[in-house]
Design an enzyme around this catalytic site. Sequence first.
Site, PDB file in Angstrom:
ATOM      1  N   GLU A   1      34.218  41.643  34.932  1.00  0.00           N
ATOM      2  CA  GLU A   1      33.768  41.964  36.295  1.00  0.00           C
ATOM      3  C   GLU A   1      33.035  43.298  36.427  1.00  0.00           C
ATOM      4  O   GLU A   1      33.428  44.159  37.213  1.00  0.00           O
ATOM      5  CB  GLU A   1      34.972  41.949  37.240  1.00  0.00           C
ATOM      6  CG  GLU A   1      35.699  40.613  37.249  1.00  0.00           C
ATOM      7  CD  GLU A   1      36.881  40.577  38.217  1.00  0.00           C
ATOM      8  OE1 GLU A   1      37.258  41.629  38.750  1.00  0.00           O
ATOM      9  OE2 GLU A   1      37.418  39.479  38.447  1.00  0.00           O
TER      10      GLU A   1
ATOM     11  N   GLU B   1      38.610  30.712  34.674  1.00  0.00           N
ATOM     12  CA  GLU B   1      39.731  30.954  35.606  1.00  0.00           C
ATOM     13  C   GLU B   1      39.671  29.914  36.716  1.00  0.00           C
ATOM     14  O   GLU B   1      39.843  30.218  37.901  1.00  0.00           O
ATOM     15  CB  GLU B   1      39.649  32.374  36.183  1.00  0.00           C
ATOM     16  CG  GLU B   1      39.626  33.450  35.107  1.00  0.00           C
ATOM     17  CD  GLU B   1      39.716  34.879  35.651  1.00  0.00           C
ATOM     18  OE1 GLU B   1      40.014  35.065  36.847  1.00  0.00           O
ATOM     19  OE2 GLU B   1      39.471  35.810  34.854  1.00  0.00           O
TER      20      GLU B   1
HETATM   21  C1  XIL Z   1      44.956  38.117  38.875  1.00  0.00           C
HETATM   22  C2  XIL Z   1      46.343  37.603  38.517  1.00  0.00           C
HETATM   23  O1  XIL Z   1      46.342  36.211  38.587  1.00  0.00           O
HETATM   24  C3  XIL Z   1      47.371  38.185  39.450  1.00  0.00           C
HETATM   25  O2  XIL Z   1      48.685  37.831  39.017  1.00  0.00           O
HETATM   26  C4  XIL Z   1      47.239  39.704  39.522  1.00  0.00           C
HETATM   27  O3  XIL Z   1      48.121  40.204  40.488  1.00  0.00           O
HETATM   28  C5  XIL Z   1      45.814  40.112  39.866  1.00  0.00           C
HETATM   29  O4  XIL Z   1      44.929  39.532  38.935  1.00  0.00           O
HETATM   30  N1  XIL Z   1      39.909  37.788  38.154  1.00  0.00           N
HETATM   31  C6  XIL Z   1      40.505  38.091  36.943  1.00  0.00           C
HETATM   32  C7  XIL Z   1      41.955  37.909  36.788  1.00  0.00           C
HETATM   33  O5  XIL Z   1      39.789  38.367  35.970  1.00  0.00           O
HETATM   34  O6  XIL Z   1      42.505  38.833  35.875  1.00  0.00           O
HETATM   35  C8  XIL Z   1      42.681  38.019  38.107  1.00  0.00           C
HETATM   36  O7  XIL Z   1      44.050  37.704  37.882  1.00  0.00           O
HETATM   37  C9  XIL Z   1      42.057  37.085  39.128  1.00  0.00           C
HETATM   38  C10 XIL Z   1      40.612  37.438  39.359  1.00  0.00           C
END
Ligand code: XIL
Length: 408
Positions: free
Chosen positions: A195, A300
């Site tokens: 990101e 994701e």
């Molecule tokens: C999220 C997790 O799922 C949560 O448990 C945590 O509190 C915050 O992060 N983009 C990403 C992930 O790259 O690492 C994030 O994961 C969601 C958005």
Amino acid sequence: MRQLFFLLLVFSNTILKPNQQLKKLQHLLGLIATAASKTFSPIKSVSIILLITVFMNIQTIKAQKATASLKETFKKDFLIGTAINTQQVEEKDTAVNRLILQQFNAVTPENIMKAEIIEPSWNNFNFDLADKLVAYAQKNKIKVNAHNLIWHSQLPAFMHHMQSADSVKQYFVHHITTVAKRYDGKVYSWDVVNEALNEDGSLRKSIFLDKLGDEYIAEAFRLAQKASPNSKLYYNDYNIEQPKKRAGAIALIKKIKAAGVRIDGVGIQGHWRADNVPMNDIEESIKEFSALGIEVMFTELDLGVLHNPWDNATADVSASAKGDSTMNPYANGLPDSVEQIQSKAYADLFKLFLKYKKNVSRVTFWGVNDGQSWLNNWPIRGRTNYPLLFDRNFQQKPAFDSVIATKQ
Ligand code: XIL
């Protein structure tokens, strides 16, 4: 007459492909049927046998449904992954673990390899959970995508007080090198940078950009390449299917390559809403990213069904909002109509992934079941969302069936 019953039974057994439990059940029902043939009139007995056959067929269909596997179904197409949490890494719940092993051949740690957990204080590494994850994956022949080395979020507290560029540089080099070296070749791949972009494609403001300048991204890949020559290196972000942000990602990837540094792939996170999946942008992105000669992954994936208080889609973890009950309409269950929209959206997506299976190397869901999804607490805490393929009881949802059906 008895031979006829016997033939009918053999017939009913051969058209079914039972698992072991069903075999036992069939045996038992066979005995009942034989007894019936001795006790009742031929017509009654034939009816009993037919009823038994129908019953067994229903059981078989149920059993086949229960054993359909995502990783088997898409074995020749792409890896199928899931994000796993601490409980799952520690194999606390056997039912969940069985499901993970049955369905997935890749895992991404949801949190345990993020900087705040793996290096909670300066030069003090906590590798316990990450080591367990790697051992678990090795034992079960699952690929690990390690998430992540450099990200502006979930940084350890000591980073928030860091002022000098020298200290940030020291942390940056030391963190990447130490973590990437330890798991070189033990993890299949790294999300080296996560990101780094704004929606308009420019570089996101972060401690790394502020203190190290534009070059920090290529530098992170260079360090990762040196420390971990035997694992793949990826850039990962959300909304990079959108034209402006996609252009930013392409420029970033080209810059890394131009610096003579290895980058093997790009991860499109895929936090979309079920009724608003940007299919055309996704297709265009697969084409454009693969034209750079790298793998494309969906890293994701979750298709949430709840609306957020703002219009623009985002997966920015720092975004948050207060909710009232109107923002949580499905607390008592998901209406069929919404379930159908989600099933279709998942099917459309998988059809697209299959169309580009030469370019798409992995599809990872962000969590195993609806109850564990981060979307129950982001961007509003305490909601009931339904973004994944398994429900809160780890049962397959209609969306699961529709995904499997894309291969039938
Ligand atoms: C999220 C997790 O799922 C949560 O448990 C945590 O509190 C915050 O992060 N983009 C990403 C992930 O790259 O690492 C994030 O994961 C969601 C958005």
